[in-house]
Structure formats: C-alpha cells, structure tokens
Design a protein around this motif. Structure first.
Motif, PDB file in Angstrom:
ATOM      1  N   SER A 276       0.852  -1.179   0.000  1.00  0.00           N
ATOM      2  CA  SER A 276       0.000   0.000   0.000  1.00  0.00           C
ATOM      3  C   SER A 276       0.891   1.233   0.000  1.00  0.00           C
ATOM      4  CB  SER A 276      -0.891  -0.011   1.247  1.00  0.00           C
ATOM      5  OG  SER A 276      -1.714   1.122   1.282  1.00  0.00           O
TER       6      SER A 276
ATOM      7  N   ARG B 227       1.903   5.026   0.997  1.00  0.00           N
ATOM      8  CA  ARG B 227       1.705   5.980   2.086  1.00  0.00           C
ATOM      9  C   ARG B 227       2.121   7.341   1.554  1.00  0.00           C
ATOM     10  NH1 ARG B 227       4.245   4.394   7.632  1.00  0.00           N
ATOM     11  NH2 ARG B 227       2.451   3.014   7.633  1.00  0.00           N
TER      12      ARG B 227
ATOM     13  N   ASN C  97       6.156   3.085   0.038  1.00  0.00           N
ATOM     14  CA  ASN C  97       5.293   1.910   0.016  1.00  0.00           C
ATOM     15  C   ASN C  97       5.491   1.134   1.306  1.00  0.00           C
ATOM     16  OD1 ASN C  97       4.287   2.390  -2.571  1.00  0.00           O
ATOM     17  ND2 ASN C  97       6.040   1.396  -3.511  1.00  0.00           N
TER      18      ASN C  97
ATOM     19  N   LYS D 286       1.573  -4.666   3.974  1.00  0.00           N
ATOM     20  CA  LYS D 286       0.479  -4.938   4.899  1.00  0.00           C
ATOM     21  C   LYS D 286       0.212  -6.437   4.926  1.00  0.00           C
ATOM     22  CE  LYS D 286      -1.912  -0.574   4.655  1.00  0.00           C
ATOM     23  NZ  LYS D 286      -3.207   0.074   4.572  1.00  0.00           N
TER      24      LYS D 286
END
Length: 91
Positions: free
Chosen positions: A53, A55, A75, A78
């Motif tokens: 994900s 950021r 990145n 997660k």
C-alpha cells in the motif's frame, strides 16, 4: 520465534534436513519479497495475505525539538490474517 527456531521447526515437521528447510524458507522470503516489490499480492489461503500500500508524503514533528519535518512518501507492506489463523490465535 526467530529464524533459526523456525528453520528447526520446519525441518522437524517436514522430516527434512535443516539445510533444506533453510533453503525453502529463504526461497519463500525471496519470492514473496520480489512479488511485493513488483506491486503484486501474495495470498496463502487460511494463513493470510501480504499486499503493498502507498503511504502519502506528510509533515511530522521532531519530538525532541518540536521542529516540523517532511516525511517522504513510501510503500508499506500490509498483512491481513486469514480466517484459520485468526481463529487459531483467538481460541
């Protein structure tokens, strides 16, 4: 559990040598890392899913000085646990 303890457990459970277990674990880590670096997702049914994900860049504060600093975008990996893992942990 650290890496060497995990290698010992894999070797014992699978009935293979520690060397073979170490190669298998390193291969797993390498392949997951490469897939995530390409923006992919790794799903292990029952265990969980790894994904990447983004950021966004943001401003933060240095806690010692209170000075505003800029934090670069990056990145992040997660992990979402699967149902079986979640059930096993929360017995």
């Amino acid at each position: 559990m650290n890496k060497s303890e995990l290698i010992d457990a894999i070797a014992a459970d699978a009935g293979i040598s520690k060397g073979a277990a170490k190669k298998a674990l390193e291969s797993f880590v390498t392949n997951v890392s490469e897939s995530l670096a390409k923006g992919g997702r790794v799903s292990l049914v029952g265990f969980g899913s790894f994904s990447v994900s983004g950021r966004a860049a943001r401003e933060g504060r240095n806690p010692q000085t209170g000075k505003t600093i800029s934090i670069a975008a990056k990145n992040v990996v997660k992990f979402k646990p699967g149902a079986e893992l979640d059930t096993h942990v929360n017995k």
